[in-house]
Design an enzyme around this catalytic site. Structure first.
Site, mmCIF file in Angstrom:
data_model
loop_
_atom_site.group_PDB
_atom_site.id
_atom_site.type_symbol
_atom_site.label_atom_id
_atom_site.label_comp_id
_atom_site.label_asym_id
_atom_site.label_seq_id
_atom_site.Cartn_x
_atom_site.Cartn_y
_atom_site.Cartn_z
ATOM 1 N N TRP A 46 0.836 -1.198 0.000
ATOM 2 C CA TRP A 46 0.000 0.000 0.000
ATOM 3 C C TRP A 46 0.870 1.247 0.000
ATOM 4 O O TRP A 46 1.667 1.394 -0.961
ATOM 5 C CB TRP A 46 -1.117 -0.082 1.036
ATOM 6 N N ASP A 47 0.824 2.124 0.995
ATOM 7 C CA ASP A 47 1.540 3.414 0.887
ATOM 8 C C ASP A 47 2.939 3.218 0.297
ATOM 9 O O ASP A 47 3.723 2.397 0.804
ATOM 10 C CB ASP A 47 1.725 4.053 2.272
ATOM 11 N N SER A 123 4.029 4.825 7.503
ATOM 12 C CA SER A 123 4.625 5.602 6.397
ATOM 13 C C SER A 123 5.654 6.651 6.796
ATOM 14 O O SER A 123 5.675 7.130 7.931
ATOM 15 C CB SER A 123 3.518 6.299 5.615
ATOM 16 N N ARG A 197 1.835 11.062 12.509
ATOM 17 C CA ARG A 197 2.658 10.137 11.732
ATOM 18 C C ARG A 197 3.024 10.691 10.361
ATOM 19 O O ARG A 197 2.709 11.814 10.019
ATOM 20 C CB ARG A 197 1.925 8.805 11.581
ATOM 21 N N ASP A 198 3.683 9.855 9.561
ATOM 22 C CA ASP A 198 3.995 10.106 8.149
ATOM 23 C C ASP A 198 4.988 11.257 7.953
ATOM 24 O O ASP A 198 4.699 12.233 7.237
ATOM 25 C CB ASP A 198 2.706 10.377 7.336
ATOM 26 N N GLU A 286 -3.592 13.026 5.933
ATOM 27 C CA GLU A 286 -2.485 12.081 6.059
ATOM 28 C C GLU A 286 -1.397 12.346 5.025
ATOM 29 O O GLU A 286 -1.614 12.974 3.998
ATOM 30 C CB GLU A 286 -3.019 10.657 5.877
HETATM 31 C C1 FRU Z 1 -2.299 6.264 4.791
HETATM 32 C C2 FRU Z 1 -1.984 5.739 6.157
HETATM 33 C C3 FRU Z 1 -0.845 6.482 6.773
HETATM 34 C C4 FRU Z 1 -0.237 5.464 7.679
HETATM 35 C C5 FRU Z 1 -0.469 4.182 6.927
HETATM 36 C C6 FRU Z 1 -0.757 3.005 7.769
HETATM 37 O O1 FRU Z 1 -2.764 5.288 3.927
HETATM 38 O O2 FRU Z 1 -3.112 5.778 6.987
HETATM 39 O O3 FRU Z 1 -1.248 7.639 7.441
HETATM 40 O O4 FRU Z 1 1.108 5.709 7.908
HETATM 41 O O5 FRU Z 1 -1.551 4.403 6.075
HETATM 42 O O6 FRU Z 1 -1.095 1.921 6.971
#
Ligand code: FRU
Length: 430
Positions: A46-47, A123, A197-198, A286
């Site tokens: 995913w991310d 992420s 986060r991120d 996000e």
């Molecule tokens: C975005 C998110 C980020 C996080 C990750 C966790 O898709 O929610 O904010 O780091 O996915 O899976």
């Protein structure tokens, strides 16, 4: 320029969000084919983000494209819808490499497991250290969902490549960067659903300093926020702010590196007020990231339909804001509403976690695709993604954006040649 800490965040207002509409062809992701290809059969993916410079450009290393992805082993979570929806508890950051930016080989885990301070890695960003040949800083979010902890963190390693592939060494220690302080950003005791986060570090061209964007929430007790004219904006006659609007308290956070970037010391940061808040509008902004283009500062962030509050609606996708006065704003929403690329209403959860690079290429992952003929809002059957969506391209024209190109699934474009050559900007003319 407005000084960095004596300022109010810009507000993404309720009135701005009332302008959000799905299915405008200039701001809508293409409908993804039912038979989309899967990049990695063994892993949910995913991310994702390309290896980049701290100034933003996607780079190749010795002729290889490199990207990090959040991944989880399908064998561990279950290779079905339940497994996909349970993936976050098994997330780690892996990397892929490719000769052409289209065909990807999984390279393994980036962070040495002994460096993990908490069970999950969420992420962040993978960045070539400026001024070094092969030092790489891996910014990520160190997460323990059981005790509601998430701490933006960094680990440093080196990248290596030969004709057969790419590998990394190091990543044996983790440095925590900063935590939610309850003063600039909500912490777990103020908001049990807080997000923090991120990390997205970058060099601000205006002052040459290193800053870091991140996902946060407005500080204060969840549910206690009062929506004032500032958050409401210019509302139409008779409009009443919807019940529960105050549960939307997303913030695009920023901190300034105080310790030395050249020495790879990421231990000391100054927390600064948020750049943009979505109080009364939405509870999640996000993976915030920045693109400097044509003298303007573009701030992008991803958000969900499900995190809008007070009866507001908008598609899952990437939203954005533009400043004419540098990173500290003030910001106004792109396309008047903030929506840059949303999912089509015929496939409202088809893609997520869009990342806009400095050339306007946008990468995202496929979440769920409703089977043809089913109700897209509540599909009886759908196909799970867990792989990358077609990369698209947008043009940034002043305070508007336009979808203009669709490319291969998971395709990455490199910026190296242009960045090294001082040639004219290769982005589409605006
Ligand atoms: C975005 C998110 C980020 C996080 C990750 C966790 O898709 O929610 O904010 O780091 O996915 O899976």
């Amino acid at each position: 320029m407005v000084s960095s800490n004596a300022r109010l965040p810009s507000a993404w207002t309720i009135a701005d969000a009332l302008k959000v509409h799905a299915d405008d062809p200039t701001t809508t992701m293409p409908v993804i084919a039912q038979d989309f290809p899967v990049i990695d059969d063994a892993l949910w993916q995913w991310d994702t983000g390309a290896l980049r410079r701290i100034t933003g450009e996607t780079v190749t290393f010795k002729g290889w494209y490199v990207m990090w992805s959040l991944v989880a082993e399908r064998a561990q979570t279950g290779d079905d819808a339940a497994g996909w929806h349970n993936r976050n508890a098994f997330a780690f950051i892996g990397y892929y490499y490719s000769r052409n930016g289209i065909d990807w080989t999984f390279g393994g885990r980036l962070l040495n497991t002994s460096a993990d301070l908490r069970p999950d890695e969420w992420s962040g960003s993978l960045i070539m250290r400026q001024g070094s040949e092969n030092v790489v800083d891996m910014f990520y979010t160190s997460v323990n969902t059981d005790v509601n902890q998430s701490v933006p963190s960094v680990s440093t390693g080196t990248i290596h490549a030969d004709d057969s592939g790419v590998w990394f060494e190091g990543f044996t220690a983790t440095t925590e960067m900063f935590s939610a302080d309850g003063l600039h950003y909500a912490n777990a005791s103020q908001d049990p659903y807080f997000d923090f986060r991120d990390p997205h570090p970058f060099i601000n061209p205006a002052d040459g300093q290193v800053y870091c964007l991140f996902e946060g929430n407005v500080p204060g007790m969840r549910g206690d926020f009062v929506i004032t004219d500032r958050e409401a904006g210019h509302l139409p006659p008779g409009y009443t702010v919807g019940e529960g609007a105050g549960y939307g308290a997303a913030a695009i956070g920023i901190a300034r590196l105080v310790s030395s970037y050249a020495q790879g010391d990421f231990s000391r940061w100054e927390m600064l007020p948020a750049l943009v808040t979505a109080l009364g509008v939405n509870d999640q902004t996000e993976r915030p990231h920045v693109v400097f283009h044509n003298g303007l500062t573009y701030l992008f962030t991803i958000s969900h339909h499900s995190t809008y509050t007070g009866g507001l609606e908008g598609p899952d996708g990437v939203y954005g804001f533009v400043s004419r006065h540098g990173i500290f704003g003030p910001y106004t929403p792109l396309n008047s509403s903030g929506l840059v690329l949303g999912n089509p209403s015929s496939a409202p959860y088809e893609t997520y976690s869009h990342f806009v690079d400095p050339m306007g290429y946008v990468q995202s992952f496929i979440d769920t695709l409703p089977a043809p003929g089913t109700d897209p809002q509540a599909p009886a059957t759908y196909r799970i993604g867990g792989t990358l969506a077609p990369t698209v391209r947008i043009v940034l024209e002043d305070d508007r954006t336009f979808l203009t190109e669709v490319h291969d699934y998971g395709q990455i474009f490199a910026f190296d040649e242009w960045a090294a050559s001082n040639q004219p900007d290769p982005r589409p003319a605006t």
